[in-house]
Design an enzyme around this catalytic site. Sequence first.
Site, PDB file in Angstrom:
ATOM      1  N   ASP A 151       0.837  -1.196   0.000  1.00  0.00           N
ATOM      2  CA  ASP A 151       0.000   0.000   0.000  1.00  0.00           C
ATOM      3  C   ASP A 151       0.872   1.247   0.000  1.00  0.00           C
ATOM      4  O   ASP A 151       2.008   1.230   0.501  1.00  0.00           O
ATOM      5  CB  ASP A 151      -0.896   0.037   1.247  1.00  0.00           C
ATOM      6  CG  ASP A 151      -1.961  -1.041   1.238  1.00  0.00           C
ATOM      7  OD1 ASP A 151      -2.214  -1.597   0.161  1.00  0.00           O
ATOM      8  OD2 ASP A 151      -2.523  -1.309   2.311  1.00  0.00           O
ATOM      9  N   LYS A 152       0.332   2.325  -0.525  1.00  0.00           N
ATOM     10  CA  LYS A 152       1.063   3.593  -0.578  1.00  0.00           C
ATOM     11  C   LYS A 152       1.600   4.002   0.788  1.00  0.00           C
ATOM     12  O   LYS A 152       2.746   4.459   0.911  1.00  0.00           O
ATOM     13  CB  LYS A 152       0.148   4.688  -1.128  1.00  0.00           C
ATOM     14  CG  LYS A 152       0.779   6.078  -1.161  1.00  0.00           C
ATOM     15  CD  LYS A 152      -0.218   7.121  -1.638  1.00  0.00           C
ATOM     16  CE  LYS A 152       0.365   8.523  -1.546  1.00  0.00           C
ATOM     17  NZ  LYS A 152      -0.620   9.552  -1.954  1.00  0.00           N
TER      18      LYS A 152
END
Length: 326
Positions: A151-152
């Site tokens: 995930d970012k």
Amino acid sequence: MKNTKNNYYFYFAIPIDRIDQRIDNFLHIYLSTVPKSAIYRLLRKGIIKVNGYSIKPNYKFKNNDRIYIPQKIYSQHINDKDKIIFHSTYLNTEKIQFLNKRILYEDSYLLIIDKPTGIAVHGGSGLSYGIIEGLRILRNDVSLELVHRLDKDTSGILIIAKKRSALRFLHEQFRINNILKYYLALVKGTWNIKEKSITTYLHKKISGISRLMTNDNRIGKKSETCFQIKEKFRIATLVNIYPITGRTHQIRVHSQYLGHPIALDKLYGDNDFNNLMKKKCGLNRLFLHASELICIHPNTKKTLYIKAPIDNHLNKCLLYLRKNIQ
């Protein structure tokens, strides 16, 4: 990147060798999968712009011009090789040099990086570039491919293949659960159970621009995560996490499902707990870090063990918890 009337645009400086070229001819080359009639329509309606303004198909590029292309068109119709050309015209490579300092391991088959929080692994969805595009620019190598994703807002170990054979080998290793990935997370509350395994069925729910994973036993995909207590505090617990499957947001959703959401999780977290962590510990990012990875090297077939320590910001948060609010 620019947001115009709620549509994300990527904008790029026109290369010097394209000055005086007509924009319609330029787009015929780089949007080769788009029919000519559609290109003219995009220009007439002002969907593709120059310097933020609508222009005619016979417009000739001038020095310092920037072309604006909607994110959807950019993602679907410009190939990876041409994206490198576009990015290199506007992206200051000095700003991404830090990626070279994040490399944990590299040989002719693999590049393993300690991904920082706040940067996506690839561009798209309104992001002009990600880790993989940045590395391709720095290395001038479009053969680099992501083996998996983070995930970012998650930091930590990210594997990138430098050969197609390595990519295929590691994808198979992931498929048969032969790669071990461990995460560190700070979660709400004090756990009383030393170890916990959870299995649910996760399903992606799309509402507007939001994409959330929910538990749905009817149509969801089986998802399993193991948790182990590493350190207890009065208001939080540091846990080691081993995801057996690799669904989107799996760790974050399972933590929430157990009543112990991860600190500073904006999607699945607890607002009161998040605000407390901000105020007391100065935490300003998701406390989720891919800390260890064990895999078989695609060429030597030897066991490869990689470790990435948490950054100073997360470490300071833990030091504060140990000292002040245990």
